[in-house]
Design a protein around this motif. Structure first.
Motif, PDB file in Angstrom:
ATOM      1  N   TRP A   1      -7.417  -7.859   0.980  1.00  0.00           N
ATOM      2  CA  TRP A   1      -8.243  -7.324  -0.095  1.00  0.00           C
ATOM      3  C   TRP A   1      -9.684  -7.216   0.387  1.00  0.00           C
ATOM      4  N   GLU A   2     -10.489  -6.659  -0.454  1.00  0.00           N
ATOM      5  CA  GLU A   2     -11.925  -6.571  -0.191  1.00  0.00           C
ATOM      6  C   GLU A   2     -12.664  -7.343  -1.278  1.00  0.00           C
TER       7      GLU A   2
ATOM      8  N   PHE B   1      -6.479  -1.561 -13.712  1.00  0.00           N
ATOM      9  CA  PHE B   1      -5.336  -1.455 -12.810  1.00  0.00           C
ATOM     10  C   PHE B   1      -5.767  -0.888 -11.463  1.00  0.00           C
ATOM     11  N   ASP B   2      -5.207  -1.475 -10.399  1.00  0.00           N
ATOM     12  CA  ASP B   2      -5.386  -0.970  -9.037  1.00  0.00           C
ATOM     13  C   ASP B   2      -4.019  -0.550  -8.496  1.00  0.00           C
ATOM     14  N   ILE B   3      -4.026   0.496  -7.682  1.00  0.00           N
ATOM     15  CA  ILE B   3      -2.788   0.958  -7.050  1.00  0.00           C
ATOM     16  C   ILE B   3      -2.841   0.600  -5.569  1.00  0.00           C
ATOM     17  N   LEU B   4      -1.819  -0.067  -5.124  1.00  0.00           N
ATOM     18  CA  LEU B   4      -1.758  -0.408  -3.705  1.00  0.00           C
ATOM     19  C   LEU B   4      -1.671   0.862  -2.879  1.00  0.00           C
ATOM     20  N   ARG B   5      -2.486   0.910  -1.833  1.00  0.00           N
ATOM     21  CA  ARG B   5      -2.527   2.116  -1.017  1.00  0.00           C
ATOM     22  C   ARG B   5      -1.288   2.262  -0.125  1.00  0.00           C
TER      23      ARG B   5
ATOM     24  N   THR C   1     -11.234  -6.280  -4.834  1.00  0.00           N
ATOM     25  CA  THR C   1     -10.723  -4.911  -4.996  1.00  0.00           C
ATOM     26  C   THR C   1      -9.875  -4.521  -3.780  1.00  0.00           C
ATOM     27  N   ASN C   2      -9.261  -3.339  -3.929  1.00  0.00           N
ATOM     28  CA  ASN C   2      -8.497  -2.725  -2.819  1.00  0.00           C
ATOM     29  C   ASN C   2      -7.462  -3.666  -2.211  1.00  0.00           C
ATOM     30  N   LEU C   3      -6.610  -4.171  -3.089  1.00  0.00           N
ATOM     31  CA  LEU C   3      -5.538  -5.035  -2.600  1.00  0.00           C
ATOM     32  C   LEU C   3      -4.526  -4.214  -1.802  1.00  0.00           C
TER      33      LEU C   3
ATOM     34  N   SER D   1     -10.897 -16.201   4.525  1.00  0.00           N
ATOM     35  CA  SER D   1     -11.222 -14.781   4.674  1.00  0.00           C
ATOM     36  C   SER D   1     -10.294 -13.982   3.765  1.00  0.00           C
ATOM     37  N   PRO D   2     -10.618 -12.749   3.488  1.00  0.00           N
ATOM     38  CA  PRO D   2      -9.786 -11.940   2.583  1.00  0.00           C
ATOM     39  C   PRO D   2      -8.510 -11.413   3.250  1.00  0.00           C
TER      40      PRO D   2
END
Length: 404
Positions: free
Chosen positions: A51-52, A2-6, A38-40, A78-79
């Motif tokens: 994202w990255e 799981f990723d948390i949106l910043r 990563t880092n959505l 591109s991202p």
């Protein structure tokens, strides 16, 4: 994994910085190993998904989908994926977005899931614009919301305006906010509405919605409604002007419903026309008619809801019997009351005891008794006769003496 949106902005227009939404952002990789994506981050205001990537891919495909399965796909090199800001996707039902690398098994899917007690968000949210620039929004409390739940409305008229909280809430008998009144509303385009809730007992789910303001406008009545009728023609020309609006609308965008009712009967006619003139061909000058008109939009970007009726006007040469009927009823009532009072007093009361005769002054000439009348009738003529005889005798004697 799981990723948390910043950064997540409230409702897509960065309102979350002021009024945080309670939601979970859950992301899932398509593979067991860690994804290179990563880092959505999703900027809801600009509708930009970024994202990255630890690997340099030449192409990405990104998809966004709402709860109603409405989605949009884009391919980018591109991202960074920009969706049209006109997408106007509410968040209270949840939103999902996916990033894929074509021709590979690499993908990442994330979901925006509101948190809070199920059934605590408001229901039946609706707004209406009336009297050109006034707007009312109403809602109902969530069916499972705690009794102490209080709701707060925030809205943004356009992307260039600042978010505002309701200034005049509509409250129920328990003091709970169940609506909002707005003034000086400008019909520009899509407006965004967010209703948050708070309770001491539970976390309350939010509700948000985008509304095209022109679709909820109720037009005022058409202006200057007149009917021109002549005795020389069997037709009547009905004219009017378009209703007042908060912004310029071409006259060709309106259509009108004309309602003509025969005042002397139950016959009613309805006609829908596209111009501001109508020829009433069933006109009868001996009858009286009642006319009213309302408007709505057709092909243009204006409301298709029927507006308010104009004030009824009467036309025609028919006689109005209302005044005669009123006078007749008044006269009939007066006569009935008079007869009733007369019969009542005659039956129940003695008029002589109520109204005794007024005594008259005694006249001496008329106050003679019967005895006086008889005496006068007997003696006066006799006395008069005796005097006449005496006079005759005396005159006779005198005449004899003179002879001798």
């Amino acid at each position: 994994m799981f990723d948390i949106l910043r950064l997540i902005c409230v409702t897509g227009w960065c309102m979350m910085l002021f009024h945080p939404l309670h939601a979970d952002i859950q992301c899932m990789d398509s593979e067991a190993q860690e994804s290179p994506i990563t880092n959505l981050n999703m900027d809801w205001r600009k509708m930009e998904l970024s994202w990255e990537s630890s690997q340099n891919f030449s192409m990405y495909k990104c998809t966004i989908m709402n709860w109603d399965m409405e989605d949009m796909e884009k391919e980018v090199n591109s991202p960074l994926c920009r969706f049209p800001v006109e997408l106007y996707m509410p968040l209270h039902k949840g939103v999902s977005f996916t990033i894929e690398v074509p021709n590979t098994n690499i993908s990442k899917k994330c979901s925006f899931l509101p948190r809070g007690m199920n059934g605590s968000a408001i229901e039946n949210f609706s707004c209406v614009i009336y009297n050109i620039f006034l707007m009312n929004c109403t809602w109902q409390a969530g069916r499972d919301a705690p009794a102490d739940t209080q709701y707060f409305l925030y809205w943004q008229n356009s992307r260039d305006d600042e978010e505002m909280e309701c200034e005049l809430y509509i409250k129920d008998e328990n003091g709970r906010n169940m609506g909002c009144r707005f003034q000086n509303v400008r019909i520009i385009g899509n407006a965004y509405f967010l209703v948050n809730g708070s309770s001491k007992d539970s976390l309350i789910q939010f509700y948000d919605e985008y509304i095209d303001l022109y679709k909820i406008e109720i037009f005022t009545a058409p202006l200057n409604v007149t009917a021109h009728c002549t005795r020389d023609s069997a037709d009547c020309i009905i004219t009017w002007h378009p209703p007042l609006t908060s912004h310029m609308i071409p006259t060709k965008c309106f259509e009108y419903e004309i309602n003509i009712q025969n005042k002397d009967g139950l016959k009613e006619e309805k006609h829908v026309v596209r111009n501001d003139r109508y020829e009433f061909q069933n006109y009868n000058e001996k009858k009286r008619y009642i006319l009213k008109i309302r408007a709505r939009g057709t092909t243009c970007l204006i409301s298709s809801n029927w507006g308010e009726w104009s004030e009824p006007i009467e036309f025609g040469q028919g006689k109005d019997y209302l005044g005669f009927v009123i006078l007749f009823l008044i006269a009939l009532g007066t006569i009935s009351v008079t007869l009733f009072l007369y019969c009542f007093f005659k039956r129940c009361c003695n008029f002589k005891s109520i109204l005794p005769p007024i005594p008259q002054p005694r006249v001496k000439f008329n106050a003679l008794t019967d005895e006086d009348i008889q005496t006068e009738n007997v003696y006066l003529p006799s006395k008069s006769h005796t005097e006449e005889i005496v006079l005759v005798e005396e005159m006779t004697q005198l005449s004899k003496k003179n002879t001798h």
